[in-house]
Design a protein around this motif. Structure first.
Motif, short mmCIF file in Angstrom:
data_model
loop_
_atom_site.label_atom_id
_atom_site.label_comp_id
_atom_site.label_asym_id
_atom_site.label_seq_id
_atom_site.Cartn_x
_atom_site.Cartn_y
_atom_site.Cartn_z
N LEU A 187 -32.68 73.63 18.98
CA LEU A 187 -33.44 73.62 17.66
C LEU A 187 -34.53 75.00 17.60
N ARG A 188 -34.84 76.17 18.68
CA ARG A 188 -35.63 76.93 18.36
C ARG A 188 -34.18 77.63 17.83
N ILE A 189 -32.87 77.74 17.82
CA ILE A 189 -31.76 78.94 17.94
C ILE A 189 -31.68 78.45 15.84
N GLU A 190 -32.17 76.79 16.20
CA GLU A 190 -31.18 76.59 14.50
C GLU A 190 -32.00 76.99 14.03
N ASP A 191 -33.77 76.87 14.42
CA ASP A 191 -34.50 76.96 13.37
C ASP A 191 -34.52 78.61 13.23
N ARG A 192 -34.10 79.45 14.09
CA ARG A 192 -33.99 80.70 13.15
C ARG A 192 -32.90 81.12 12.79
N LEU A 193 -31.75 80.31 12.98
CA LEU A 193 -31.35 81.12 11.64
C LEU A 193 -31.23 80.62 10.85
N GLU A 194 -32.18 79.01 10.37
CA GLU A 194 -32.00 78.79 9.15
C GLU A 194 -33.21 79.63 8.72
N ARG A 195 -34.09 80.50 9.30
CA ARG A 195 -35.74 80.58 8.37
C ARG A 195 -35.41 82.12 8.87
N ASP A 196 -34.90 82.30 9.38
CA ASP A 196 -34.73 84.35 9.55
C ASP A 196 -34.22 85.07 8.49
N ASP A 197 -34.48 86.42 8.08
CA ASP A 197 -33.85 87.04 7.78
C ASP A 197 -32.62 87.45 7.82
N TRP A 198 -31.60 87.21 7.11
CA TRP A 198 -30.89 87.68 7.83
C TRP A 198 -29.43 88.57 7.15
N ARG A 199 -29.68 89.96 7.71
CA ARG A 199 -29.18 91.21 6.58
C ARG A 199 -27.45 92.04 7.31
#
Length: 158
Positions: free
Chosen positions: A109-121
């Protein structure tokens, strides 16, 4: 305090509350909520407050996922009441989530949270792909651990 009681009710579906990892989740959530409630927030600290609010939400999401998976485990063939030949009922202890399973759920869930919220460029897409691979690996590991302890071929989803 009301949230803590609600959280304890969610995580205590079995007669015993022996899992150290579950207790740690509840304690961490309580500490974060206390820090959020007791800190005097100024405009200079608004980013820190948002980060802390996000961490509290994630902690509750993890607690809910653990409770959901634990409820699914009640369906294991090796748990619950079993009728005996004499017409009585033999109660087999229901299995709790192991600390390993709780930690795996939290990591996923920590990884999923990061995937959802981080700015992916474009320049950090390799990092995103690595996180997605790690999430898949952890999900497979969680399923294998749960199946080895449950033994009836269930797939656990949260």
């Amino acid at each position: 305090m009301r949230t803590l009681l609600f959280t304890l009710c969610l995580l205590a579906p079995t007669p015993t509350f022996a899992s150290e990892a579950k207790a740690r989740l509840v304690a961490d959530a309580s500490l974060l909520e206390d820090e959020l409630a007791t800190t005097r927030w100024t405009m200079d600290l608004r980013d820190e407050k948002k980060r802390l609010e996000r961490e509290v939400q994630l902690q509750h999401r993890i607690i809910n996922a653990v409770a959901t998976v634990e409820r699914a485990l009640r369906g294991c063939a090796a748990s619950g009441p079993i009728a005996t030949r004499g017409g009585g009922v033999q109660v087999v202890l229901q299995r709790e989530l192991s600390d390993v399973e709780v930690d795996l759920i939290a990591r996923i869930l920590r990884i999923e949270d990061r995937l959802e919220r981080d700015d992916w460029r474009f320049d950090n897409r390799d990092e995103k792909k690595a996180l997605e691979r790690e999430r898949e690996r952890l999900q497979k590991t969680l399923t294998r651990v749960a199946l080895s302890l449950c033994g009836d071929g269930q797939v656990l989803l949260f």
